[in-house]
Design a protein around this motif. Structure first.
Motif, short mmCIF file in Angstrom:
data_model
loop_
_atom_site.label_atom_id
_atom_site.label_comp_id
_atom_site.label_asym_id
_atom_site.label_seq_id
_atom_site.Cartn_x
_atom_site.Cartn_y
_atom_site.Cartn_z
N PHE A 78 0.82 -1.21 0.00
CA PHE A 78 0.00 0.00 0.00
C PHE A 78 0.86 1.27 0.00
N LEU A 79 1.91 1.28 0.82
CA LEU A 79 2.80 2.44 0.84
C LEU A 79 3.55 2.60 -0.48
N ALA A 80 3.99 1.49 -1.05
CA ALA A 80 4.72 1.55 -2.32
C ALA A 80 3.81 2.08 -3.43
N LEU A 81 2.57 1.63 -3.47
CA LEU A 81 1.64 2.12 -4.49
C LEU A 81 1.36 3.61 -4.32
N GLU A 82 1.27 4.06 -3.08
CA GLU A 82 1.08 5.49 -2.83
C GLU A 82 2.26 6.29 -3.37
N HIS A 83 3.48 5.84 -3.09
CA HIS A 83 4.67 6.56 -3.55
C HIS A 83 4.80 6.53 -5.07
N VAL A 84 4.47 5.40 -5.69
CA VAL A 84 4.55 5.32 -7.16
C VAL A 84 3.52 6.25 -7.79
N LEU A 85 2.31 6.29 -7.24
CA LEU A 85 1.28 7.17 -7.78
C LEU A 85 1.71 8.64 -7.69
N PHE A 86 2.19 9.03 -6.51
CA PHE A 86 2.67 10.41 -6.36
C PHE A 86 3.87 10.69 -7.27
N GLY A 87 4.76 9.71 -7.43
CA GLY A 87 5.93 9.88 -8.29
C GLY A 87 5.55 10.10 -9.74
N VAL A 88 4.59 9.34 -10.22
CA VAL A 88 4.13 9.50 -11.60
C VAL A 88 3.48 10.86 -11.78
N LEU A 89 2.66 11.26 -10.82
CA LEU A 89 2.01 12.57 -10.92
C LEU A 89 3.03 13.71 -10.90
N LEU A 90 4.06 13.58 -10.08
CA LEU A 90 5.07 14.63 -10.00
C LEU A 90 5.95 14.68 -11.24
N CYS A 91 6.18 13.55 -11.89
CA CYS A 91 7.05 13.52 -13.07
C CYS A 91 6.36 14.04 -14.33
N ILE A 92 5.12 14.44 -14.23
CA ILE A 92 4.43 15.00 -15.40
C ILE A 92 5.06 16.32 -15.81
N THR A 93 5.49 17.10 -14.83
CA THR A 93 6.12 18.39 -15.16
C THR A 93 7.63 18.29 -14.99
N VAL A 94 8.34 19.14 -15.66
CA VAL A 94 9.80 19.14 -15.57
C VAL A 94 10.25 19.55 -14.17
N ILE A 95 9.57 20.50 -13.57
CA ILE A 95 9.93 20.95 -12.23
C ILE A 95 9.72 19.86 -11.19
N GLY A 96 8.74 19.00 -11.41
CA GLY A 96 8.42 17.95 -10.44
C GLY A 96 9.26 16.70 -10.55
N ILE A 97 10.13 16.59 -11.56
CA ILE A 97 10.91 15.37 -11.75
C ILE A 97 11.81 15.04 -10.56
N PRO A 98 12.55 15.98 -9.97
CA PRO A 98 13.35 15.61 -8.79
C PRO A 98 12.50 15.10 -7.63
N PHE A 99 11.31 15.66 -7.47
CA PHE A 99 10.42 15.21 -6.41
C PHE A 99 9.85 13.83 -6.74
N GLY A 100 9.56 13.59 -8.00
CA GLY A 100 9.08 12.28 -8.42
C GLY A 100 10.13 11.20 -8.21
N LEU A 101 11.40 11.53 -8.48
CA LEU A 101 12.47 10.56 -8.26
C LEU A 101 12.61 10.22 -6.79
N GLN A 102 12.39 11.19 -5.91
CA GLN A 102 12.42 10.90 -4.47
C GLN A 102 11.26 9.99 -4.09
#
Length: 119
Positions: A78-102
Motif C-alpha cells: 500500500f505504501l509503495a503504491l502510494e509513492h509510485v502514484l505520487f511519483g508518476v504525478l510529479l514527473c508529469i512536469t519538468v519541475i516535479g521530476i526531482p520530487f518524483g524521483l524521491q
C-alpha cells in the motif's frame, strides 16, 4: 540546495508521505510483536519527511528477507503504491521530476525496508 528541496518537498507532498509512514508505524505498534516494525516505520517516516541529501543502502540477511515478506503483505504494498502514484504525478512536469524521483526512491524502500540503511 538540499535544505530548499526538503522545504519544498515537505510543503508539496512530503508531509502526506511521512504521515502515511507514521500511520503504518502506529498500526504496527498496537501489538507487542509488531513494535520493532513500528519503530522502523517511524525511522523511515523521518526520511519520507525530508529525503533530499540522504541515500539508502540495501543489505540484510535471511531474517530481513522474511520480515520484508511479512511487511510487504500487510503494509508495504500500500505504501509503495502510494509513492509510485505520487511519483508518476510529479514527473508529469519538468519541475516535479526531482520530487518524483524521491517518491520512487521511497517506493523501493516501502517494498524492502528491513536491511536498508539510510545515510
Amino acid at each position: 540546495m538540499g535544505c530548499l528541496g526538503n522545504l519544498l518537498w515537505f510543503l508539496f507532498g512530503g508531509a502526506l508521505s511521512g504521515l502515511s509512514w507514521c500511520l503504518a508505524g502506529c498500526l504496527w505498534c498496537i501489538t507487542i510483536i509488531g513494535i520493532p516494525v513500528g519503530v522502523q516505520c517511524f525511522k523511515l517516516a523521518s526520511l519520507s519527511f525530508f529525503p533530499f541529501g540522504k541515500q539508502v543502502r540495501y543489505g540484510g540477511g535471511a531474517a530481513s528477507f522474511l520480515l520484508n515478506i511479512v511487511w510487504l503483505l500487510f503494509s508495504g504494498l500500500f505504501l509503495a503504491l502510494e509513492h509510485v502514484l505520487f511519483g508518476v504525478l510529479l514527473c508529469i512536469t519538468v519541475i516535479g521530476i526531482p520530487f518524483g524521483l524521491q517518491q520512487f526512491k521511497l517506493a523501493k524502500l516501502a517494498l524492502m525496508p528491513f536491511g536498508a540503511e539510510v545515510y
